[in-house]
Scaffold this motif. Sequence first.
Motif, PDB file in Angstrom:
ATOM      1  N   GLU A 106       0.828  -1.214   0.000  1.00 47.70           N
ATOM      2  CA  GLU A 106       0.000   0.000   0.000  1.00 47.70           C
ATOM      3  C   GLU A 106       0.861   1.262   0.000  1.00 47.70           C
ATOM      4  OE1 GLU A 106      -3.014   0.019  -0.799  1.00 47.70           O
ATOM      5  OE2 GLU A 106      -3.351  -2.127  -0.561  1.00 47.70           O
ATOM      6  N   ASP A 153      -0.759   4.761  -0.928  1.00 47.99           N
ATOM      7  CA  ASP A 153      -1.868   4.836   0.019  1.00 47.99           C
ATOM      8  C   ASP A 153      -1.322   4.644   1.437  1.00 47.99           C
ATOM      9  OD1 ASP A 153      -4.190   4.692   1.531  1.00 47.99           O
ATOM     10  OD2 ASP A 153      -5.274   3.494   0.034  1.00 47.99           O
ATOM     11  N   THR A 183      -3.031   1.285   8.361  1.00 44.31           N
ATOM     12  CA  THR A 183      -4.037   0.332   8.835  1.00 44.31           C
ATOM     13  C   THR A 183      -3.427  -1.063   8.957  1.00 44.31           C
ATOM     14  OG1 THR A 183      -5.862   1.607   7.897  1.00 44.31           O
ATOM     15  CG2 THR A 183      -6.276  -0.731   8.321  1.00 44.31           C
ATOM     16  N   HIS A 184      -2.657  -1.463   7.967  1.00 51.61           N
ATOM     17  CA  HIS A 184      -2.006  -2.776   8.023  1.00 51.61           C
ATOM     18  C   HIS A 184      -0.931  -2.815   9.113  1.00 51.61           C
ATOM     19  CE1 HIS A 184      -4.053  -4.730   4.745  1.00 51.61           C
ATOM     20  NE2 HIS A 184      -3.896  -3.629   4.022  1.00 51.61           N
ATOM     21  N   GLN A 207      -2.342   5.860   4.289  1.00 50.77           N
ATOM     22  CA  GLN A 207      -3.332   5.604   5.340  1.00 50.77           C
ATOM     23  C   GLN A 207      -3.675   4.119   5.416  1.00 50.77           C
ATOM     24  OE1 GLN A 207      -3.930   7.795   7.700  1.00 50.77           O
ATOM     25  NE2 GLN A 207      -2.526   9.042   6.503  1.00 50.77           N
ATOM     26  N   LEU A 208      -3.834   3.481   4.274  1.00 52.37           N
ATOM     27  CA  LEU A 208      -4.095   2.044   4.282  1.00 52.37           C
ATOM     28  C   LEU A 208      -2.854   1.280   4.748  1.00 52.37           C
ATOM     29  CD1 LEU A 208      -6.164  -0.130   3.908  1.00 52.37           C
ATOM     30  CD2 LEU A 208      -5.667  -0.139   1.460  1.00 52.37           C
TER      31      LEU A 208
END
Length: 111
Positions: free
Chosen positions: A19, A24, A30-31, A26-27
């Motif tokens: 990501e 990305d 998240t991971h 922000q994603l």
Amino acid sequence: MHERLKVAYRNELASARAEEARGDCQLAFTHLERAHILSQRFALAHTATHLRMLRLGLRLSDGREVRGQITRALAALVFSRIWVPVGNTGRATVSALAPMTVPADLAEVLS
């Protein structure tokens, strides 16, 4: 770290890298948050996850995240085997001491 947990942790790290490469961030975070939840009880993996969050914070020029990750990485080395706030996502935007709900899929891996 048992094999199923290790695989899940590595998959989250690989997804974060993918990501970030796509732009990305922000994603990617998240991971990394999910990897953090999985790694909390393992000092080296826990610290490594915070260092990855630090690197991403530096890439984004996010001073709050950078400062938060420096202190969290140091704390991870010391406290991972003593006490961790279960489910905490590890980001600088949340209290480092707050337990949080573990996502169901991660809870299954952790059980």
